[in-house]
Design an enzyme around this catalytic site. Sequence first.
Site, mmCIF file in Angstrom:
data_model
loop_
_atom_site.group_PDB
_atom_site.id
_atom_site.type_symbol
_atom_site.label_atom_id
_atom_site.label_comp_id
_atom_site.label_asym_id
_atom_site.label_seq_id
_atom_site.Cartn_x
_atom_site.Cartn_y
_atom_site.Cartn_z
ATOM 1 N N ASP A 34 -134.188 -7.922 37.935
ATOM 2 C CA ASP A 34 -135.146 -7.471 38.716
ATOM 3 C C ASP A 34 -134.345 -6.867 40.037
ATOM 4 O OD1 ASP A 34 -137.517 -8.314 37.369
ATOM 5 O OD2 ASP A 34 -137.535 -10.139 38.306
ATOM 6 N N ASN A 70 -140.253 -5.789 46.889
ATOM 7 C CA ASN A 70 -140.834 -7.225 47.117
ATOM 8 C C ASN A 70 -141.326 -7.987 48.414
ATOM 9 O OD1 ASN A 70 -140.175 -7.625 44.337
ATOM 10 N ND2 ASN A 70 -138.387 -8.990 44.667
#
Length: 452
Positions: A234, A304
């Site tokens: 990620d 994020n």
Amino acid sequence: MPVLPGEGFHLRAYREDDAESLQRNINDTRVARDVSNIPFPYTMEHARAWVRLTADTVSPQSTRVDYVIDVDGEVAGSVAFINIDRHKAQVSVWVAPAYWRRGLAIQALKLLVQFGFETLGLVRIFAYHYTENHKTRGLLEKAGFTFEGVHEKEWLKIIGGEVRLFDSNYYSIVRDMSSVKIVAITAAAGDQYGHVAPLLEAVRSKLEVAGCEVFLADDLRDERVDLAVSLGGDGTMMKTVSRFSGRGVPTLGINAGGVGFLTSAESSELDQVVERIIRGEFSVERRLSLRFFWKGEQYGPFANEVSLWHPTRGIATFAVLIDGEPLFDRLSGDGVLVATATGSTAYNASAGGPIITPESSNVVINALNPPMFNMRPVVTEKLAAGGTVTLQVIASKHDQPLTIAADSLQIAEGPRVGESLTISRHPQPLLFATFGHRQYVEALKGKMNLVQ
């Protein structure tokens, strides 16, 4: 909204001082006749109200985008995306009669379609016109739109006191998703990613055999790219999607790391993934991203979260404000974070926050290790609508400055007591190329120990 240059004109956002020019140029029976929902006479009150309504920014949650066709400072017309719905949008255009026969409408439509495909990630763009409006039919065909069919008796208009029903001709232009010809690849590096190098060579080889031109991302200069491929976890995906979204290029992640919430496939599926890329069998999601301002500088976009935390994990106290209105007067903990829906499975989930499916426009405000048991995270849509979250430092153990963390970025000398950090939606949405949410769901099940 970026300015889009054309020949003898440019497309730009509406400005407050456009009302007079707009009213002068649109106030014509021929414009009202050809374009639905434009009244005649068109007054200054209409013009001022319209300019106030138009937005000068684009976000993943924008439902319409309105551009002025600017000729020497005049509002010569307008072209717009209306009814934006994820991957598709309707287009509308008008040009003042004083500027007819210059090809402005055709050029403006082509510019807007290119912007929609390359920057907004749209796949289908459509338009319609009254069947009697042969001029618009010719315009759409010259701009590359294809006739789809007739919607009978779709419009009701009262003309001279008489109720009349009109048919509509529908046209569309669809992005060629099979035209992935130039691909940029990023790959995770480090001792734990030694297995990624052969994967990179395998992906490169398979794409080149299929006729694609392949670049390593670090070797790119100004080359046009159709798709970016991220090999890793990620973290690699976050860096890649943030980098390439600004170029209007979607990123597809192949998980060669850990959980892989942000990626779209596993490295064990390499053959199938490359085949689907070549066939264009992916969709593009426009996801909300974050930015923050610190000491006169803007940072972002971030996929994020943005967080503040005490460098020694001591207690800090914050005032949290949404659009300047207090949400928490005194929120205590090791820190506090603002996470996107994409990032809700990261730091936020570890801190006990809610998991939000990635297409959502919500963000989460969550305290980190709060000393009270009754603290609950707060979910809000305010940032998607252009709002802000302000984190003001009320107290910090030993009066230490707090650390700012945003995805992989860290700033050690962050806000001190009395200072604040402002977080908002970044104007650039993040473009994720996905095969659907199967990979996300599998990663979620694995993280929650639901895999059987």
